[in-house]
Enzyme design. Structure first.
Site, mmCIF file in Angstrom:
data_model
loop_
_atom_site.group_PDB
_atom_site.id
_atom_site.type_symbol
_atom_site.label_atom_id
_atom_site.label_comp_id
_atom_site.label_asym_id
_atom_site.label_seq_id
_atom_site.Cartn_x
_atom_site.Cartn_y
_atom_site.Cartn_z
ATOM 1 N N ASP A 192 5.866 -30.123 40.619
ATOM 2 C CA ASP A 192 5.550 -30.186 42.050
ATOM 3 C C ASP A 192 5.117 -28.787 42.490
ATOM 4 O O ASP A 192 4.907 -27.896 41.658
ATOM 5 C CB ASP A 192 6.733 -30.740 42.855
ATOM 6 C CG ASP A 192 7.903 -29.776 42.955
ATOM 7 O OD1 ASP A 192 7.869 -28.704 42.300
ATOM 8 O OD2 ASP A 192 8.864 -30.087 43.690
ATOM 9 N N HIS A 193 4.994 -28.578 43.793
ATOM 10 C CA HIS A 193 4.530 -27.277 44.292
ATOM 11 C C HIS A 193 5.477 -26.133 43.897
ATOM 12 O O HIS A 193 5.038 -25.026 43.618
ATOM 13 C CB HIS A 193 4.389 -27.326 45.810
ATOM 14 C CG HIS A 193 5.635 -27.765 46.519
ATOM 15 N ND1 HIS A 193 6.075 -29.078 46.490
ATOM 16 C CD2 HIS A 193 6.559 -27.073 47.227
ATOM 17 C CE1 HIS A 193 7.204 -29.166 47.177
ATOM 18 N NE2 HIS A 193 7.522 -27.957 47.625
ATOM 19 N N CYS A 230 10.231 -28.580 38.642
ATOM 20 C CA CYS A 230 10.273 -28.561 40.112
ATOM 21 C C CYS A 230 11.075 -27.319 40.498
ATOM 22 O O CYS A 230 11.274 -26.430 39.667
ATOM 23 C CB CYS A 230 10.844 -29.867 40.675
ATOM 24 S SG CYS A 230 12.547 -30.240 40.201
ATOM 25 N N GLY A 231 11.522 -27.222 41.733
ATOM 26 C CA GLY A 231 12.213 -26.005 42.155
ATOM 27 C C GLY A 231 13.477 -25.749 41.349
ATOM 28 O O GLY A 231 13.673 -24.680 40.780
ATOM 29 N N THR A 232 14.339 -26.748 41.309
ATOM 30 C CA THR A 232 15.612 -26.620 40.585
ATOM 31 C C THR A 232 15.600 -27.322 39.230
ATOM 32 O O THR A 232 16.482 -27.075 38.410
ATOM 33 C CB THR A 232 16.741 -27.282 41.396
ATOM 34 O OG1 THR A 232 16.348 -28.652 41.628
ATOM 35 C CG2 THR A 232 16.978 -26.576 42.719
ATOM 36 N N GLY A 233 14.678 -28.253 39.048
ATOM 37 C CA GLY A 233 14.684 -29.118 37.864
ATOM 38 C C GLY A 233 15.505 -30.382 38.083
ATOM 39 O O GLY A 233 15.448 -31.313 37.281
ATOM 40 N N GLY A 292 15.476 -32.723 40.696
ATOM 41 C CA GLY A 292 14.736 -33.918 41.121
ATOM 42 C C GLY A 292 13.944 -34.513 39.970
ATOM 43 O O GLY A 292 13.948 -35.735 39.749
ATOM 44 N N MET A 293 13.262 -33.663 39.212
ATOM 45 C CA MET A 293 12.454 -34.144 38.080
ATOM 46 C C MET A 293 13.348 -34.820 37.034
ATOM 47 O O MET A 293 12.954 -35.813 36.421
ATOM 48 C CB MET A 293 11.681 -32.992 37.440
ATOM 49 C CG MET A 293 10.509 -32.513 38.270
ATOM 50 S SD MET A 293 9.251 -33.800 38.513
ATOM 51 C CE MET A 293 7.865 -32.760 39.042
ATOM 52 N N HIS A 338 20.794 -32.089 19.385
ATOM 53 C CA HIS A 338 21.759 -33.173 19.608
ATOM 54 C C HIS A 338 21.205 -34.333 20.423
ATOM 55 O O HIS A 338 21.678 -35.460 20.275
ATOM 56 C CB HIS A 338 23.007 -32.616 20.328
ATOM 57 C CG HIS A 338 23.891 -31.800 19.438
ATOM 58 N ND1 HIS A 338 25.172 -31.450 19.770
ATOM 59 C CD2 HIS A 338 23.666 -31.261 18.207
ATOM 60 C CE1 HIS A 338 25.720 -30.733 18.799
ATOM 61 N NE2 HIS A 338 24.812 -30.592 17.842
ATOM 62 N N ARG A 375 25.177 -37.869 13.026
ATOM 63 C CA ARG A 375 26.069 -38.518 13.987
ATOM 64 C C ARG A 375 25.398 -38.692 15.358
ATOM 65 O O ARG A 375 25.811 -39.543 16.143
ATOM 66 C CB ARG A 375 27.371 -37.732 14.128
ATOM 67 C CG ARG A 375 27.234 -36.374 14.781
ATOM 68 C CD ARG A 375 28.512 -35.560 14.686
ATOM 69 N NE ARG A 375 28.471 -34.335 15.453
ATOM 70 C CZ ARG A 375 27.876 -33.201 15.048
ATOM 71 N NH1 ARG A 375 27.239 -33.176 13.900
ATOM 72 N NH2 ARG A 375 27.911 -32.111 15.805
ATOM 73 N N HIS A 376 24.352 -37.915 15.615
ATOM 74 C CA HIS A 376 23.696 -38.014 16.924
ATOM 75 C C HIS A 376 22.796 -39.246 17.036
ATOM 76 O O HIS A 376 22.492 -39.689 18.134
ATOM 77 C CB HIS A 376 22.922 -36.731 17.220
ATOM 78 C CG HIS A 376 23.797 -35.524 17.161
ATOM 79 N ND1 HIS A 376 24.795 -35.290 18.085
ATOM 80 C CD2 HIS A 376 23.868 -34.533 16.243
ATOM 81 C CE1 HIS A 376 25.432 -34.182 17.748
ATOM 82 N NE2 HIS A 376 24.901 -33.701 16.640
HETATM 83 C C1 RB5 Z 1 11.047 -28.823 46.778
HETATM 84 O O1 RB5 Z 1 11.355 -28.081 47.907
HETATM 85 C C2 RB5 Z 1 12.299 -29.057 45.965
HETATM 86 O O2 RB5 Z 1 13.165 -29.905 46.648
HETATM 87 C C3 RB5 Z 1 11.948 -29.645 44.597
HETATM 88 O O3 RB5 Z 1 11.067 -28.782 43.950
HETATM 89 C C4 RB5 Z 1 13.096 -29.850 43.626
HETATM 90 O O4 RB5 Z 1 13.863 -28.696 43.499
HETATM 91 C C5 RB5 Z 1 13.877 -31.070 43.823
HETATM 92 O O5 RB5 Z 1 14.843 -31.361 43.131
#
Ligand code: RB5
Length: 164
Positions: free
Chosen positions: A22-23, A79-82, A84-85, A112, A146-147
């Site tokens: 995303d952005h 994404c910003g934190t990873g 949401g993706m 694993h 085992r995995h």
């Molecule tokens: C976008 O602002 C942010 O919410 C998105 O990139 C992501 O971190 C969502 O989990």
């Protein structure tokens, strides 16, 4: 950014890697694309194409669907934190998306979990570290053993819930 050029010795050309963000992951996606190229890998970019605000599921779906359908073996989502993706990607049958934070988790996700989508937080990771994580994730094989049976249990959940 300067990259070391890695010379691949495999005879088979590496399969292209699907990548999307995303952005908030856009800048890191562009850096990783260059890094992949320097490593001798092709990638197919599913977007996004700039830093205007978008909804991460729209891009997570594209890459995850391509992996789920077997069109690509491996994908990278940012994404910003990873977070949401990761949520989006793991809805898709056959996808094992792993949100990694360091070299250890990148390596273990392959050994694993046989990770087929590496998820990264563009607002969390330094670019250099993220690139090294990508390298480790690409180069580390699944350990099997085992995995295997653990992955079969995950597959059984998908069959029970989705009828696939
Ligand atoms: C976008 O602002 C942010 O919410 C998105 O990139 C992501 O971190 C969502 O989990």
């Amino acid at each position: 950014m300067e990259f070391l050029i890695y010379h691949r010795t495999d005879e088979m050309p590496p399969r292209p890697i699907a990548i999307g963000s995303d952005h908030a992951g856009y800048r890191l996606k562009e850096v990783i694309k260059e890094f992949l190229l320097a490593m001798g890998y092709n990638c197919v970019d599913f977007g996004v194409d700039g830093e205007c605000s978008v909804d991460y599921p729209d891009y997570g779906i594209k890459v995850s669907e391509a992996i789920s359908k077997g069109e690509f073996e491996r994908g990278i989502l940012i994404c910003g934190t990873g977070l949401g993706m990761s949520i989006v990607a793991n809805k898709f049958p056959g996808v094992r998306a792993t949100l990694c934070h360091d070299l250890y988790t990148a390596r273990m996700s392959r050994l694993h979990n046989d990770s087929n989508i590496l998820v990264l937080g563009g607002r969390v990771l330094e670019e250099d570290l993220a690139c090294q994580m990508v390298r480790v994730w690409i180069e580390t094989p699944f350990e099997g053993g085992r995995h295997e049976s653990r992955l079969r249990k995950i597959r059984a959940i998908e069959e029970r819930l989705n009828g696939v």
